[in-house]
Design a protein around this motif. Structure first.
Motif, PDB file in Angstrom:
ATOM      1  N   ASP A  59      -0.983  57.494  23.796  1.00 49.23           N
ATOM      2  CA  ASP A  59      -1.201  56.001  23.993  1.00 49.23           C
ATOM      3  C   ASP A  59      -2.775  56.465  23.069  1.00 49.23           C
ATOM      4  OD1 ASP A  59       0.788  54.848  24.881  1.00 49.23           O
ATOM      5  OD2 ASP A  59       0.464  55.268  27.129  1.00 49.23           O
ATOM      6  N   ILE A  60      -3.896  57.553  24.036  1.00 53.56           N
ATOM      7  CA  ILE A  60      -5.080  57.021  23.357  1.00 53.56           C
ATOM      8  C   ILE A  60      -5.616  57.705  22.166  1.00 53.56           C
ATOM      9  CG2 ILE A  60      -6.989  58.410  24.240  1.00 53.56           C
ATOM     10  CD1 ILE A  60      -5.985  59.904  26.484  1.00 53.56           C
ATOM     11  N   LYS A  61      -4.510  58.347  21.530  1.00 54.33           N
ATOM     12  CA  LYS A  61      -4.607  58.651  20.367  1.00 54.33           C
ATOM     13  C   LYS A  61      -4.114  57.134  19.396  1.00 54.33           C
ATOM     14  CE  LYS A  61      -2.602  61.427  16.518  1.00 54.33           C
ATOM     15  NZ  LYS A  61      -1.757  62.338  16.390  1.00 54.33           N
ATOM     16  N   ALA A  62      -3.271  56.551  20.201  1.00 54.90           N
ATOM     17  CA  ALA A  62      -3.181  54.924  19.367  1.00 54.90           C
ATOM     18  C   ALA A  62      -4.068  54.240  19.170  1.00 54.90           C
ATOM     19  CB  ALA A  62      -1.404  54.412  19.417  1.00 54.90           C
ATOM     20  N   LEU A  63      -5.064  54.185  20.261  1.00 55.19           N
ATOM     21  CA  LEU A  63      -5.277  52.907  20.269  1.00 55.19           C
ATOM     22  C   LEU A  63      -6.784  53.542  19.835  1.00 55.19           C
ATOM     23  CD1 LEU A  63      -6.864  50.199  21.699  1.00 55.19           C
ATOM     24  CD2 LEU A  63      -7.312  51.903  23.512  1.00 55.19           C
ATOM     25  N   LEU A  64      -7.223  55.348  19.647  1.00 52.10           N
ATOM     26  CA  LEU A  64      -8.484  54.708  18.766  1.00 52.10           C
ATOM     27  C   LEU A  64      -7.915  55.534  17.221  1.00 52.10           C
ATOM     28  CD1 LEU A  64      -9.527  57.973  21.499  1.00 52.10           C
ATOM     29  CD2 LEU A  64     -10.336  55.339  21.278  1.00 52.10           C
ATOM     30  N   SER A  65      -6.877  55.523  16.870  1.00 52.38           N
ATOM     31  CA  SER A  65      -6.451  54.993  15.522  1.00 52.38           C
ATOM     32  C   SER A  65      -7.010  54.107  14.827  1.00 52.38           C
ATOM     33  CB  SER A  65      -5.484  55.624  15.534  1.00 52.38           C
ATOM     34  OG  SER A  65      -4.555  54.944  15.900  1.00 52.38           O
ATOM     35  N   GLN A  66      -6.902  53.118  16.213  1.00 53.89           N
ATOM     36  CA  GLN A  66      -7.270  51.474  15.397  1.00 53.89           C
ATOM     37  C   GLN A  66      -8.559  51.011  15.264  1.00 53.89           C
ATOM     38  OE1 GLN A  66      -4.877  48.713  15.739  1.00 53.89           O
ATOM     39  NE2 GLN A  66      -3.345  49.575  15.321  1.00 53.89           N
ATOM     40  N   ALA A  67      -9.639  51.593  15.504  1.00 51.68           N
ATOM     41  CA  ALA A  67     -10.788  51.630  16.078  1.00 51.68           C
ATOM     42  C   ALA A  67     -11.717  50.789  14.027  1.00 51.68           C
ATOM     43  CB  ALA A  67     -11.963  52.567  16.755  1.00 51.68           C
ATOM     44  N   PRO A  68     -11.360  52.364  13.647  1.00 50.84           N
ATOM     45  CA  PRO A  68     -12.114  51.863  12.375  1.00 50.84           C
ATOM     46  C   PRO A  68     -11.084  50.969  11.409  1.00 50.84           C
ATOM     47  CG  PRO A  68     -10.902  53.741  12.216  1.00 50.84           C
ATOM     48  CD  PRO A  68     -10.371  53.488  13.745  1.00 50.84           C
ATOM     49  N   ILE A  69     -10.281  50.228  11.794  1.00 55.89           N
ATOM     50  CA  ILE A  69      -9.008  48.699  11.006  1.00 55.89           C
ATOM     51  C   ILE A  69     -10.268  48.024  12.178  1.00 55.89           C
ATOM     52  CG2 ILE A  69      -6.931  47.804  11.113  1.00 55.89           C
ATOM     53  CD1 ILE A  69      -5.549  51.157  11.246  1.00 55.89           C
ATOM     54  N   MET A  70      -9.974  47.488  13.266  1.00 57.45           N
ATOM     55  CA  MET A  70     -10.457  46.813  14.517  1.00 57.45           C
ATOM     56  C   MET A  70     -11.645  46.224  13.711  1.00 57.45           C
ATOM     57  SD  MET A  70      -7.567  45.367  15.199  1.00 57.45           S
ATOM     58  CE  MET A  70      -8.425  44.423  16.557  1.00 57.45           C
ATOM     59  N   GLN A  71     -12.888  47.488  13.474  1.00 62.08           N
ATOM     60  CA  GLN A  71     -14.177  47.271  13.852  1.00 62.08           C
ATOM     61  C   GLN A  71     -14.154  46.096  12.612  1.00 62.08           C
ATOM     62  OE1 GLN A  71     -17.001  50.083  15.194  1.00 62.08           O
ATOM     63  NE2 GLN A  71     -18.541  49.171  13.537  1.00 62.08           N
ATOM     64  N   LYS A  72     -13.578  46.725  11.613  1.00 62.36           N
ATOM     65  CA  LYS A  72     -13.883  45.565   9.835  1.00 62.36           C
ATOM     66  C   LYS A  72     -12.806  44.283   9.805  1.00 62.36           C
ATOM     67  CE  LYS A  72     -12.483  46.247   5.311  1.00 62.36           C
ATOM     68  NZ  LYS A  72     -11.416  47.476   4.290  1.00 62.36           N
ATOM     69  N   LYS A  73     -11.817  44.598  11.068  1.00 61.20           N
ATOM     70  CA  LYS A  73     -11.349  43.068  10.686  1.00 61.20           C
ATOM     71  C   LYS A  73     -12.392  42.253  12.174  1.00 61.20           C
ATOM     72  CE  LYS A  73      -6.587  43.100   9.170  1.00 61.20           C
ATOM     73  NZ  LYS A  73      -6.979  42.338   8.116  1.00 61.20           N
ATOM     74  N   TYR A  74     -12.989  42.935  13.145  1.00 63.34           N
ATOM     75  CA  TYR A  74     -13.600  41.627  13.624  1.00 63.34           C
ATOM     76  C   TYR A  74     -15.189  41.292  12.679  1.00 63.34           C
ATOM     77  CZ  TYR A  74     -11.268  41.968  18.195  1.00 63.34           C
ATOM     78  OH  TYR A  74     -10.225  41.393  19.679  1.00 63.34           O
ATOM     79  N   GLU A  75     -15.240  42.211  12.322  1.00 62.17           N
ATOM     80  CA  GLU A  75     -17.113  41.848  11.304  1.00 62.17           C
ATOM     81  C   GLU A  75     -15.893  40.909  10.105  1.00 62.17           C
ATOM     82  OE1 GLU A  75     -17.612  46.250   9.828  1.00 62.17           O
ATOM     83  OE2 GLU A  75     -18.748  46.058  11.325  1.00 62.17           O
TER      84      GLU A  75
END
Length: 540
Positions: A167-183
């Motif tokens: 679960d931790i790995k799955a969430l952290l793997s979304q970090a660069p995707i979601m940061q770009k999306k939020y920007e």
């Protein structure tokens, strides 16, 4: 959690009211600034409520920025009129018109009918106010395409207290995707028609709007009375001087000075206590009153049953992310019900069996998801373009970004799932998590002080069991106010009404600080189980 106390909060003038009044005179102290008439029936259905618009400057310090308007509703006093009582329902982002439509008679009753009760859709809220709803997408199809394949649509999958490495790995793997999306989201928001108003949305401007309305309705320098709950207490903390009752208190100093990614976990510190009360009431009621329980089960057994359902939904989502009911949907439904004990039995006896059937079949009814979406927690209604009212207001008030990354946000969620609320900390999206990446801050933000000497004592009310405005916020505000604050605690989820009524009508406050109101023994969240029985069981 106080539907009744929502109507029982009297707040007075801002500590800086004299300063504000020197700076603004919208309405000119004359009621002709309001043209009262019938309300939009799609928002207000109570025929005794009248509506109007009120003109506001977008920037009180720069009138060349232009003007907007706020949609206002009023329920007239039914007894000798003492003045106007302004009501804000919280959120931020909720419609004051809709809340007055639902609770106007209750507010009138709890004030003895002595006030005209006025509410409004603040800046950034509703289709009638300008600036109103904050739109960042032109259609639901555009929204879904933009967020496709991200946790914005699926939520965060986790179980327990977020210790599973996968679960931790799955969430952290979304970090660069979601940061770009939020920007990218911020850029989209600025490009939409509502984007031109983002810098004019925020609590300081809303306080000034209220001062302007009060000047128009009651005359310049008349005492201002204001009712608010949850986020509405932030308005009250900005706006204190006369008779004040604040309920469901958010710590104003923390919100004004700290990043919001640590703010949300602090709001949830009592959420699991409320969940414990829910499973305790269910166990006490048994299968006759709570379909989650079986005969003779303990609260721990009921919790294990719910956690088992969450785990099955979680495991199914790992295999197929498009299943109809995910673990996130279940947590969203639980969290929404924690606010309102009236919903505990319907949740247990209607929504929960639907969820079980859907999860066990890995397909089927979408009722649970639809209910969760209607709460506005996920903002992905099937036929409605989601708005960003809450993030726009919260983030306009927020401190400037301090270099926080989405990885930082996710690590905070993982940590708070172990230290704050194991079941609700991972709810996503949440309005406060947008702020490190939100492109705009308000042209005016208030960041203190919060400890000025007041003209009268402030009545601070808090529930000892509250899922999102913990008692610690009330204690913090009481400490800031010192001798100017009187803290009243409601033990449970009700002398509050009597105290508030006396304060509205006579200005009477309890003689003692830290007054504790006992629970209402006539109220039963589950059949045959009242709050007194639940609290007694929780004490062991």
């Amino acid at each position: 959690m106080h539907l009744i106390v929502l109507a029982a909060i009297l707040i007075g003038s801002l500590a800086e009211a004299a300063v504000l009044r020197d700076e603004q005179r919208v309405g000119g102290g004359n009621q002709s600034a309001f043209q009262w008439g019938p309300c939009d029936p799609s928002i207000v259905t109570n025929p005794s409520i009248s509506c109007s618009f009120f003109e506001i400057p977008l920037d009180y310090h720069d009138l060349f920025a232009g003007y907007g308007r706020i949609a206002v509703a009023k329920a007239n006093a039914t007894a000798e009129r003492f003045g106007t009582l302004f009501v804000n329902p919280g959120g931020p982002g909720q419609s004051g018109l809709a809340v007055l439509d639902a609770f106007g008679p209750m507010v009138l009753a709890l004030t003895g009918g002595h006030y005209d009760v006025v509410s409004w859709d603040p800046r950034g809220v509703g289709p009638l106010t300008i600036p109103g709803d904050i739109q960042c997408f032109s259609s639901i199809e555009e929204y879904n395409t933009f967020w496709n394949g991200t946790i914005e649509l699926t939520g965060i999958e986790m179980t327990g207290n977020f210790t599973d490495p996968e679960d931790i790995k799955a969430l952290l793997s979304q970090a660069p995707i979601m940061q770009k999306k939020y920007e990218e989201l911020g850029k989209r928001c600025l490009q939409q028609p509502s984007g031109q108003y983002l810098q004019y949305v925020g609590t300081a401007a809303t306080v000034r709007d209220m001062v302007a309305m009060a000047d128009a309705l009651d005359g310049p320098n008349a005492p201002i009375n204001y009712a608010g709950i949850s986020y509405g207490t932030i308005l009250g903390s900005w706006f204190i001087n006369r008779r004040v009752v604040l309920d469901g208190v958010i710590n104003p100093a923390f919100l004004a000075t700290e990043e919001t990614i640590t703010f949300w976990p602090k709001l949830l510190v009592d959420a699991d206590k409320v969940y414990d009360a829910f499973v305790t009431g269910c166990a006490l009621s048994g299968p006759d009153g709570c379909a989650i329980a079986t005969e003779g089960q303990s609260p721990a057994d009921v919790d294990a049953t719910i956690q088992g359902l969450i785990k099955r939904a979680h495991d199914a989502a790992r295999k197929n992310s498009s299943i109809p009911v995910t673990s996130t949907d279940i947590r969203l439904e639980l969290f929404g019900a924690m606010y309102f004990p009236d919903e505990w039995a319907p949740l247990a006896n209607v929504s929960y069996p639907q969820a079980v059937a859907a999860v066990d079949a890995e397909s089927g009814s979408n009722d649970l998801r639809a209910r969760a979406m209607r709460r506005g927690l996920r903002k992905r209604q099937a036929n409605q373009v989601p708005t960003y009212n809450g993030p726009a207001i919260s983030c306009s008030d927020s401190v400037n970004s301090r270099g926080t990354t989405m990885t930082d946000v996710f690590k905070e969620i993982i940590s708070s799932s172990r230290t704050s609320s194991h079941i609700f900390s991972s709810i996503w999206p949440d309005m406060f998590q947008y702020c490190p990446f939100w492109p705009v801050r308000a042209v005016e933000r208030y960041q203190g002080p919060f400890n000025k000497t007041l003209a009268n004592k402030v009545l601070i009310i808090s529930n000892t069991y509250d899922p999102v405005t913990p008692v610690s916020g009330a204690r913090a505000l009481a400490e800031l106010l010192g001798d100017d604050g009187v803290l009243v605690l409601q033990d449970g989820f009700g002398c509050i009404n009597q105290i508030a009524f006396a304060y509205f009508v006579n200005g009477t406050i309890p003689a003692d600080n830290n007054t504790l109101c006992q629970v209402d023994t006539d109220y039963e969240p589950f059949a045959g189980v009242d709050t007194e029985a639940i609290l007694a069981a929780l004490s062991f």
